[in-house]
Design a protein around this motif. Structure first.
Motif, PDB file in Angstrom:
ATOM      1  N   PHE A 276      23.763 -12.077   5.594  1.00  0.00           N
ATOM      2  CA  PHE A 276      22.628 -12.902   5.226  1.00  0.00           C
ATOM      3  C   PHE A 276      21.945 -12.343   3.979  1.00  0.00           C
ATOM      4  N   GLU A 277      21.527 -13.239   3.084  1.00  0.00           N
ATOM      5  CA  GLU A 277      20.705 -12.845   1.936  1.00  0.00           C
ATOM      6  C   GLU A 277      19.261 -12.750   2.440  1.00  0.00           C
ATOM      7  N   LEU A 278      18.832 -11.532   2.706  1.00  0.00           N
ATOM      8  CA  LEU A 278      17.525 -11.341   3.332  1.00  0.00           C
ATOM      9  C   LEU A 278      16.729 -10.311   2.531  1.00  0.00           C
ATOM     10  N   PRO A 279      15.833 -10.750   1.656  1.00  0.00           N
ATOM     11  CA  PRO A 279      15.048  -9.818   0.836  1.00  0.00           C
ATOM     12  C   PRO A 279      14.106  -8.971   1.697  1.00  0.00           C
ATOM     13  N   LEU A 280      13.858  -7.751   1.218  1.00  0.00           N
ATOM     14  CA  LEU A 280      12.931  -6.828   1.874  1.00  0.00           C
ATOM     15  C   LEU A 280      11.835  -6.441   0.894  1.00  0.00           C
ATOM     16  N   THR A 281      10.628  -6.359   1.408  1.00  0.00           N
ATOM     17  CA  THR A 281       9.485  -5.931   0.589  1.00  0.00           C
ATOM     18  C   THR A 281       9.045  -4.541   1.044  1.00  0.00           C
ATOM     19  N   VAL A 282       9.051  -3.576   0.102  1.00  0.00           N
ATOM     20  CA  VAL A 282       8.659  -2.202   0.426  1.00  0.00           C
ATOM     21  C   VAL A 282       7.137  -2.121   0.472  1.00  0.00           C
ATOM     22  N   GLU A 283       6.630  -1.632   1.610  1.00  0.00           N
ATOM     23  CA  GLU A 283       5.179  -1.531   1.799  1.00  0.00           C
ATOM     24  C   GLU A 283       4.663  -0.109   1.553  1.00  0.00           C
ATOM     25  N   SER A 284       5.496   0.874   1.892  1.00  0.00           N
ATOM     26  CA  SER A 284       5.070   2.271   1.671  1.00  0.00           C
ATOM     27  C   SER A 284       6.285   3.182   1.826  1.00  0.00           C
ATOM     28  N   PHE A 285       6.106   4.435   1.399  1.00  0.00           N
ATOM     29  CA  PHE A 285       7.155   5.447   1.566  1.00  0.00           C
ATOM     30  C   PHE A 285       6.534   6.834   1.411  1.00  0.00           C
ATOM     31  N   GLN A 286       7.324   7.824   1.735  1.00  0.00           N
ATOM     32  CA  GLN A 286       6.877   9.227   1.605  1.00  0.00           C
ATOM     33  C   GLN A 286       7.833   9.933   0.651  1.00  0.00           C
ATOM     34  N   SER A 290       9.574  19.536  -3.807  1.00  0.00           N
ATOM     35  CA  SER A 290       9.334  20.974  -3.554  1.00  0.00           C
ATOM     36  C   SER A 290       8.682  21.615  -4.780  1.00  0.00           C
ATOM     37  N   PRO A 291       7.686  22.493  -4.600  1.00  0.00           N
ATOM     38  CA  PRO A 291       7.187  23.094  -3.339  1.00  0.00           C
ATOM     39  C   PRO A 291       5.965  22.378  -2.778  1.00  0.00           C
ATOM     40  N   PHE A 292       5.711  21.125  -3.237  1.00  0.00           N
ATOM     41  CA  PHE A 292       4.500  20.429  -2.800  1.00  0.00           C
ATOM     42  C   PHE A 292       4.698  19.819  -1.418  1.00  0.00           C
ATOM     43  N   ALA A 293       3.599  19.558  -0.763  1.00  0.00           N
ATOM     44  CA  ALA A 293       3.645  18.909   0.554  1.00  0.00           C
ATOM     45  C   ALA A 293       4.045  17.442   0.393  1.00  0.00           C
ATOM     46  N   PRO A 294       4.591  16.842   1.454  1.00  0.00           N
ATOM     47  CA  PRO A 294       4.961  15.428   1.385  1.00  0.00           C
ATOM     48  C   PRO A 294       3.761  14.561   0.999  1.00  0.00           C
ATOM     49  N   MET A 295       4.010  13.573   0.142  1.00  0.00           N
ATOM     50  CA  MET A 295       2.948  12.678  -0.334  1.00  0.00           C
ATOM     51  C   MET A 295       3.263  11.241   0.053  1.00  0.00           C
ATOM     52  N   GLU A 296       2.206  10.523   0.518  1.00  0.00           N
ATOM     53  CA  GLU A 296       2.359   9.117   0.915  1.00  0.00           C
ATOM     54  C   GLU A 296       2.093   8.212  -0.285  1.00  0.00           C
ATOM     55  N   CYS A 297       2.922   7.198  -0.435  1.00  0.00           N
ATOM     56  CA  CYS A 297       2.766   6.238  -1.526  1.00  0.00           C
ATOM     57  C   CYS A 297       2.686   4.826  -0.945  1.00  0.00           C
ATOM     58  N   LYS A 298       1.752   4.026  -1.455  1.00  0.00           N
ATOM     59  CA  LYS A 298       1.602   2.648  -1.027  1.00  0.00           C
ATOM     60  C   LYS A 298       2.356   1.725  -1.977  1.00  0.00           C
ATOM     61  N   GLY A 299       3.031   0.715  -1.409  1.00  0.00           N
ATOM     62  CA  GLY A 299       3.794  -0.199  -2.242  1.00  0.00           C
ATOM     63  C   GLY A 299       5.092   0.439  -2.699  1.00  0.00           C
ATOM     64  N   PRO A 300       5.773  -0.177  -3.671  1.00  0.00           N
ATOM     65  CA  PRO A 300       7.082   0.343  -4.100  1.00  0.00           C
ATOM     66  C   PRO A 300       6.996   1.402  -5.215  1.00  0.00           C
TER      67      PRO A 300
END
Length: 344
Positions: A276-286, A290-300
């Motif tokens: 199926f052609e099914l588009p996905l919209t990225v809402e957030s990611f982490q 290194s060596p920084f702590a994980p950072m949260e990002c909103k949107g793509p």
């Protein structure tokens, strides 16, 4: 008869006299007796003529036939299991001394298409669905042409074959699953297809099982035949979630890339090898740099903190983009694989 027994008034020397006066008044007895005897003879002759006329016209309007044959007219020659075969059986008369004239849809059939009083009617089945036709049969008997109206109809179904991959009877949540439903010999407009989330779409059907929380869906098919609805059976489909999607930047899920290029990237998610052609919209990611702590990002896109961390990262540093949250238009959120990039 009206001439022989005309008892109306008569004209005599310009004056009108009654029939009795004209036949009996002032005549001798012998003449009157002779006249009455003639009337008796005329009556007997008229009686005989009337009987001959009636006898000659007995059955004159009846159709004359030379033989009969048995006819079986089934309602349908295709009967499903559990149904009922129904047919009319009767004797049909025919006249083998002459062939009738048969006109179908305004065109007269050729003589070779009529044998023994039976006409062969043929129609090209070019159009799917119900086709109606009409015409008339003309037969001449006793010098008079008789006309009989005739009409009929037939259904045309597209050629069909059923090949089912028994391990692939799957419907996915989050998409409109297309379905083709047919019953051989049945007009598609008379089908009744039922199932949770199943609805008509164009010439076929779609099944939306997004709200189905179970693991199966039963789809039933029935046929509307006049006032009667006949159940034709059902099929059970498995209901599954969407497969895992893959995350990517610039079309890559891994590899080597510069920090400046990553800063411009937009994180994408898509299904790989999915039907199926099914588009996905990225809402957030982490993102992990290194060596920084994980950072949260909103949107793509990357956040300003993530871009600042990339400016400080050394070549060879591994950048991991994980916990990618993406959704479909129907709100489904599949699992998305992480992206691993090494800085050059």
């Amino acid at each position: 008869l009206n001439t022989t027994f005309d008892f109306s008034d008569q004209l005599d020397d310009g004056s009108t006299i009654s029939w009795e006066q004209s036949k009996f008044e002032h005549y001798p007895l012998i003449s009157v007796l002779t006249f009455l005897t003639k009337m008796q003879s005329d009556i007997r002759t008229s009686e005989a003529n009337v009987i001959d006329y009636l006898q000659a016209n007995i059955g004159k309007s009846d159709l004359k036939f030379t033989g009969v044959r048995t006819v079986v007219m089934p309602k349908s020659t295709y009967v499903t299991q559990g149904g009922e075969y129904e047919a009319d059986v009767f004797l049909a008369a025919f006249d083998d001394t002459q062939e009738p004239t048969v006109i179908i849809n305004g065109e007269e059939l050729a003589a070779e298409d009529i044998i023994g009083g039976v006409a062969k009617v043929r129609f090209p089945a070019n159009k799917v669905g119900e086709t109606k036709w009409n015409g008339e049969i003309r037969l001449t008997q006793n010098g008079e042409e008789k006309i009989f109206a005739v009409e009929g109809m037939f259904n045309v179904a597209p050629p069909s074959v059923v090949i089912s991959p028994t391990k692939m009877n799957v419907l996915y949540r989050g998409v409109d699953n297309p379905l083709e439903v047919s019953v051989p010999g049945v007009d598609p407009s008379k089908l009744i297809v039922t199932g949770t989330g199943v609805k008509k779409s164009g010439k076929g059907y779609i099944a939306d099982v997004t709200r189905n929380r179970g693991g199966e869906l039963k789809i039933s098919v029935a046929v509307k035949d006049g006032e009667v609805t006949k159940n034709m059976g059902n099929k059970v489909f498995r209901v599954k979630n969407l497969p895992d999607a893959a995350g990517s930047v610039f079309g890559k899920t891994d590899g080597i890339m510069s920090a400046n290029l990553i800063k411009k990237a937009k994180v994408e998610a898509k299904f790989v090898n999915f039907d199926f052609e099914l588009p996905l919209t990225v809402e957030s990611f982490q993102i992990i740099i290194s060596p920084f702590a994980p950072m949260e990002c909103k949107g793509p896109s990357l956040s300003s903190n993530a871009k600042a961390a990339l400016d400080k990262a050394k070549p060879g540093t591994t950048v991991i983009i994980r916990n990618i949250k993406a959704r479909t238009a129907k709100g489904m959120k599949p699992k998305v694989a992480a992206i691993t990039i090494d800085l050059n």
